[in-house]
Scaffold this active site. Structure first.
Site, PDB file in Angstrom:
ATOM      1  N   ASN A 246       7.047   4.160   2.730  1.00  0.00           N
ATOM      2  CA  ASN A 246       8.437   5.698   2.700  1.00  0.00           C
ATOM      3  C   ASN A 246       8.977   5.392   4.223  1.00  0.00           C
ATOM      4  OD1 ASN A 246       7.996   6.521   0.472  1.00  0.00           O
ATOM      5  ND2 ASN A 246       6.278   6.906   0.939  1.00  0.00           N
ATOM      6  N   GLU A 329      -2.269  12.003  -2.480  1.00  0.00           N
ATOM      7  CA  GLU A 329      -0.381  10.695  -2.326  1.00  0.00           C
ATOM      8  C   GLU A 329      -1.015   9.716  -2.206  1.00  0.00           C
ATOM      9  OE1 GLU A 329       2.446  10.184  -0.837  1.00  0.00           O
ATOM     10  OE2 GLU A 329       2.534  12.422  -1.427  1.00  0.00           O
ATOM     11  N   ASP A 354      -3.564   6.151  -5.619  1.00  0.00           N
ATOM     12  CA  ASP A 354      -2.067   5.924  -6.372  1.00  0.00           C
ATOM     13  C   ASP A 354      -2.978   7.883  -7.534  1.00  0.00           C
ATOM     14  OD1 ASP A 354       0.586   5.333  -8.419  1.00  0.00           O
ATOM     15  OD2 ASP A 354      -1.449   4.915  -9.434  1.00  0.00           O
ATOM     16  N   GLY A 355      -1.725   7.957  -8.025  1.00  0.00           N
ATOM     17  CA  GLY A 355      -1.784   9.043  -8.802  1.00  0.00           C
ATOM     18  C   GLY A 355      -2.355   8.822 -10.041  1.00  0.00           C
ATOM     19  N   ASP A 372       4.103  15.518  -9.790  1.00  0.00           N
ATOM     20  CA  ASP A 372       5.204  14.874  -8.658  1.00  0.00           C
ATOM     21  C   ASP A 372       5.540  14.493  -8.015  1.00  0.00           C
ATOM     22  OD1 ASP A 372       7.462  16.597  -7.620  1.00  0.00           O
ATOM     23  OD2 ASP A 372       6.411  17.977  -6.139  1.00  0.00           O
TER      24      ASP A 372
END
Length: 529
Positions: A246, A329, A354-355, A372
């Site tokens: 990011n 996260e 990874d979720g 989320d």
């Protein structure tokens, strides 16, 4: 021919660094565009497509040019121009992006994201990559001495180009961008090309003025371009950086600290300095523990997929002190920022993963799972499918509740929210939504055990915090049942970004409608006034 070109290894190095620079610029392009247009698959498709167009045209033109005039000075002059252009991208790129966006908002009604990203790529990236595309056919002209070894020579050139491309893929992603940022990454690879060209012209005893001018322009771009902020108009940014995943920005106001990731105008996490509710979707999501029948002192397990800096986790810890809260996260850098700027308690466990992969790796069941992980149209397709929501359901206790933050409110039959809601309703028998007041967010609550609304009424009746109680009353008023439908997303077919792009178009048109009317009536002077 200059003496340096008699050594084929220098030609191979030219091919190597040209291939490396192409991939480095491609990855840098994604980071340059992400803060303004997101890092979605749509944006990546545009970047890759325009770069491939540039390379193809460069191959064609380079081959014709080499046959017509095989002077190597021309090739290395083209590389000099490409090097300076790449160095100038951090300095000028963001202004070009904003200029294109400003022009399009008053002229385009649909597909704003596609058009803006495409024009940016065409203006900023196509020309230097077109020049880099001329390298291979030109080098073939200089390296092939006879047809007897032409296959070997061309194959070796291709191998050097490929190896350079591999390093140009891994180095920016895992080394330069996380370590020094996108701007310096452009400058590093530009500098490599510049040095390559200077070595050639020193050997050729020519091009001194071109080299001197290029060096001066490179230094100018290096001094004024490497430290520029993506959000150069912001005065409250206290941190700006990049991770493997990011672009990250932390902004501090008088009342709050805010994290934005990849899109400058969005809020991914927020911390109010006085500790009250945020007034955002995190507050609505607090209904999930009450729907699960959890009271303030009760032991419970809460999991947040897409932890961010822990806004929801902090609120759960405040209002449900008996609950154990943990998060997942994918970006470790965000977790680091959570501790540094957002006061995330050290005893809240955060797993860097990874979720969906995390759920597949653990057997633990939770009373509340919050999903989320959606940002603008950058919705992980693997966390939007029937298979994913079935996995979430498997990790809920018998009375457990899933809450999903859908950050683009839309009601069309083919909207992203319609698909997500139908998909979830195909897995959970009880599905309710609540639109967040004053926001584009919509919270979805889903559970299997009957009696969720009754549990909610019982638990919220005893809330002592007046602000939280008022918020839960607001959520209860907005809860709307969803009966399901046929719009189902699966691992095999989940066009989430195309669906999300339609909503982005609608939101943009709603936001700029006023300014477009002013422009049509009074022109650019009216906008400026």
């Amino acid at each position: 021919m200059p003496a340096i070109l008699k050594n084929k290894y220098y030609l191979y190095l030219t091919e190597f660094f040209a291939g490396m620079s192409v991939m480095a610029v491609e990855l840098g392009a994604s980071r340059l565009l992400a803060p303004y247009f997101s890092s979605s698959q749509i944006v990546w498709t545009i970047i890759i497509g325009t770069i491939m167009i540039a390379m193809a045209l460069g191959n064609i033109w380079g081959g014709k040019s080499a046959d017509r005039n095989p002077n190597p000075d021309k090739l290395y002059l083209r590389l000099l121009v490409a090097a300076v252009w790449i160095a100038a991208i951090p300095l000028a790129g963001k202004y070009i992006i904003l200029g294109i966006s400003g022009l399009l908002v008053v002229t385009v009604s649909h597909n704003f994201l596609i058009i803006a990203a495409f024009l940016t790529c065409m203006i900023v990236f196509v020309y230097p990559l077109f020049l880099l595309g001329t390298v291979t056919p030109s080098l073939v002209k200089y390296t092939v001495d006879s047809l007897d070894d032409s296959g070997k020579i061309v194959g070796t050139l291709g191998a050097f180009n490929t190896i350079g491309s591999i390093l140009g893929t891994f180095l920016p992603t895992f080394v330069t961008i996380p370590a020094v940022g996108t701007s310096l990454t452009f400058l590093i690879f530009s500098g490599i090309l510049l040095l390559l060209c200077i070595l050639y012209f020193i050997s050729a005893k020519s091009g001194r003025r071109a080299c001197a001018l290029s060096a001066v322009l490179f230094l100018f771009c290096g001094i004024f371009g490497h430290s520029g902020s993506f959000a150069f108009w912001e005065k409250q940014v206290i941190y700006e950086g990049e991770s493997v995943y990011n672009y990250l920005q932390v902004k501090e106001t008088a009342d709050s600290v805010i994290l934005s990731t990849n899109v400058l105008f969005g809020v991914q996490s927020v911390m109010n300095k006085d500790g009250v509710l945020t007034g955002m979707y995190y507050d609505y999501a607090m209904a999930a523990p009450f729907l699960a029948g959890i009271d303030a002192g009760q032991e419970a397990d809460i999991l947040v997929l897409g932890m961010g800096t822990g806004t929801f986790a902090r609120q759960c810890r405040r209002f449900f002190p008996g609950a154990a809260v943990e998060g997942v996260e994918i970006d470790q850098k965000i977790t680091d920022l959570a501790g540094e700027y957002f006061d995330l308690p050290e005893d809240i466990k955060v797993t860097t993963y990874d979720g969906r992969a995390y759920l597949q790796a653990v057997d633990k069941k939770y009373d509340v799972i919050m999903v989320d992980a959606y940002q603008d149209i950058t919705i992980p397709f693997q966390m939007s499918s029937t298979e994913f929501f079935a996995l979430v359901k498997e990790h809920l206790t018998p009375g457990g509740v899933m809450v999903v933050n859908m950050n683009m409110r839309s009601d069309g039959e083919d909207s992203i929210n319609a698909y997500l809601t139908d998909t979830i309703a195909g897995v959970f028998p009880e599905v309710y939504t609540a639109d967040v007041r004053g926001s584009t967010n919509r919270e979805l609550f889903a559970w299997e055990a009957p009696g969720g609304l009754e549990r909610f009424s019982e638990q919220t009746a005893g809330i002592e915090d007046k602000e939280l109680k008022a918020m839960m009353e607001q959520v209860q008023e907005r809860l709307t049942v969803h009966d399901g439908g046929s719009r189902i997303l699966t691992d095999d077919r989940a066009p989430v970004e195309l669906l999300g792009m339609r909503v982005i178009d609608e939101l943009i048109q709603d936001e700029i409608g006023y300014y477009k009317e002013v422009f049509m009536r009074e022109g650019i002077r009216g906008i400026l006034q």
